[in-house]
Scaffold this motif. Structure first.
Motif: not given
Length: 411
Positions: A50-63
């Motif tokens: 991707x063009x940046x980090x954390x575009x999938x599981x890392x950036x798409x959870x409830x934190x």
């Protein structure tokens, strides 16, 4: 799926670096960070498609920074989540990343859930987690609008911005991060290192490959010539946002079914102040299938060609039907939420983004229930790292780094 006749490494090969990490999510970046700290001077390159980090599981959870209460004592998940939660809070504080230790409630709403709630209390104590048991009446002290027969309060649970954590890890690692670099081919020859070709035609050579490709980790393993003995079956988790955020103060979870790796529909006040409701867990029709309209027939066919996918379906079809019903029916989703939060109305839930869980499935249909890391010649593969991998990412990164450096030393 191998490198075929494509040979890019050989005697006299000039390497671009020592360790090549495939995947710029939080586990891959934690691994790069751990390598450069454990062995200063080691040249690490990270390839992220991707063009940046954390575009999938890392950036798409409830934190959520998970406490580790759910996981089998002695398992990697239990050990790394407990350790990782404390380390994640410290990391966020060190780098001024938004975070908060909020605590959370796990609420039993039916009598059949009470034995499982008591078992969680015992499991939490075995894992060294401070747990407070609450009566139904005491729940209101923490969450006035939540109802249940009993609950437990876990005070070490928190929230943070994992996208910001990933970006900080990328910067602090000192590794070279190459974005837009999708790996399409791998050449690994005995004793001569590893070379990968990206979709843009670039070739990168290293002594050791580390596979942290998440949703695509089994594919990358097979490209190297290693058989992972599992396949990733993607499950989409769909979320709503709660319009009346005043109904929930913090984090509220149901009692999970121990037969499944999913925690059930829960309520999470995020670091931005919004309240996430979800997720459910439905089969995705693509590895990055964030909606029913995203269908990749080739990926579906390859999933269905894995015997474990069919065996898993036969074992868990009743559970799956319930999840599908909550996916297509907002009313059914609301009914699940009302078990804990009876004041919620259908109009209070606003559809939000979705995530996809990379769940490793064995040939016999079993769901891999722990982190799974395997080694091949000049390679280390992270083959199962769904939740709580973000929480546990710093300890996972150190373990993967340890293995990668051992392979590098022996190369």
């Amino acid at each position: 799926m191998g490198s075929g006749r494509w040979y890019l490494v050989g005697a006299g090969t000039a390497y671009d670096g020592d360790v090549l990490v495939v995947g710029g999510g939080i586990v891959g970046l934690s691994t790069a960070y751990a390598i450069t700290r454990a062995a200063p001077g080691t040249c690490v390159t990270v390839l992220e498609k991707e063009a940046a980090p954390a575009r999938h599981q890392t950036g798409r959870n409830s934190g959520v920074i998970h406490s580790g209460i759910y996981y089998r004592p002695g398992s990697l998940k239990a050990r790394y989540a407990v350790r990782g939660a404390a380390e994640m809070v410290k990391f966020c504080a060190e780098y001024d990343i938004p975070h908060e230790v909020t605590g959370k409630l796990i609420v039993a709403t039916g009598r059949d859930e009470l034995p499982r709630l008591h078992a969680l209390v015992q499991r939490g104590r075995e894992n060294g987690i401070p747990v407070q048991e609450l009566s139904g009446a005491q729940i209101a002290e923490y969450e006035p609008e939540v109802r249940g027969l009993a609950a437990i309060h876990v005070r070490t649970t928190g929230i943070c911005d994992y996208g910001a954590v990933a970006r900080q890890l990328a910067e602090a690692s000192g590794a070279e991060i190459r974005y837009g670099a999708e790996v399409v081919q791998v050449d690994r020859r005995a004793g001569l290192g590893v070379a990968v070709r990206t979709a843009r035609g670039d070739v990168v050579r290293a002594r050791v490959l580390v596979n942290c490709a998440g949703l695509h980790c089994d594919r990358i393993a097979r490209l190297t010539g290693d058989e992972p003995e599992v396949r990733i079956v993607p499950f989409r988790g769909e979320y709503y946002e709660l319009a009346r955020t005043e109904l929930v103060r913090g984090l509220v979870y149901p009692v999970p079914d121990p037969a499944f790796p999913f925690l059930g529909v829960h309520l999470t006040r995020g670091i931005d102040g919004g309240v996430h409701v979800g997720p459910n867990a439905v089969p995705a029709l693509a590895r990055e299938g964030y909606g029913w309209g995203v269908v990749r027939p080739g990926e579906v066919a390859r999933t269905l060609a894995w015997p474990g996918a069919w065996r898993m379906g036969r074992q868990h079809w009743r559970y799956g039907l319930g999840e599908l019903r909550r996916s297509v029916s907002k009313r059914a989703f609301v009914a699940a939420v009302r078990r804990m939060l009876p004041a919620v109305q259908e109009e209070d839930l606003v559809r939000a983004g979705a995530g996809v869980r990379a769940q490793a499935v064995l040939r016999d249909g079993g769901l891999v229930d722990d982190f799974l890391i395997r080694e091949g010649e000049r390679a280390v593969h992270v083959l199962n790292a769904p939740s709580p991998a973000a929480t546990a990412s710093l300890p996972i990164g150190r373990e993967v780094a340890r293995r990668a450096l051992a392979v590098l030393e022996s190369a």
